[in-house]
Design a protein around this motif. Structure first.
Motif: not given
Length: 124
Positions: A89-101
């Motif tokens: 699956v494709f999911r929004p890119r996340c990082s340690v400092t940023y998790i999109p809604a």
């Protein structure tokens, strides 16, 4: 004097009833599809550029989504098909400092083998 006992099971039942348990909330939110989503471009075999607009999860003009494996069951936001844990699956890119809604949403990779979506903008 001893501390009062905490009934953890009772707290979990109350949270479940109110929709506050994380797993229950994710399942409820994932079944709701966004107001507007467009696949702008397939950047590579592992990334997509997505336009996302939804009153609850926000607006993303050119959000990068990455290919990975589904950790849980869900629903594809483009096709409405069910997703099983372990599927690509494709999911929004996340990082340690940023998790999109909208990080809980997924798009099946197999949707892009369909000729109607493979090289065109897909809209919902």
């Amino acid at each position: 004097m001893s501390a009062p006992e905490v009934d953890v099971e009772k707290i979990d039942r109350v949270r479940l009833k109110r929709g506050l348990l994380r797993g229950n909330q994710r399942a409820a939110d994932a079944s709701r599809r966004p107001a507007r989503i467009f696949v702008l471009e397939r950047l590579s075999t592992r990334t997509l550029s997505i336009f996302w607009s939804d009153p609850q999860s926000g607006h993303y003009a050119e959000q990068t989504w990455r290919l990975g494996l589904a950790r849980t069951n869900g629903i594809c936001v483009l096709s409405g098909r069910p997703i099983s844990a372990g599927e690509e699956v494709f999911r929004p890119r996340c990082s340690v400092t940023y998790i999109p809604a909208n990080s809980k949403y997924m798009i099946l990779n197999s949707v892009f083998s369909d000729s109607a979506i493979s090289h065109t903008r897909a809209a919902i």
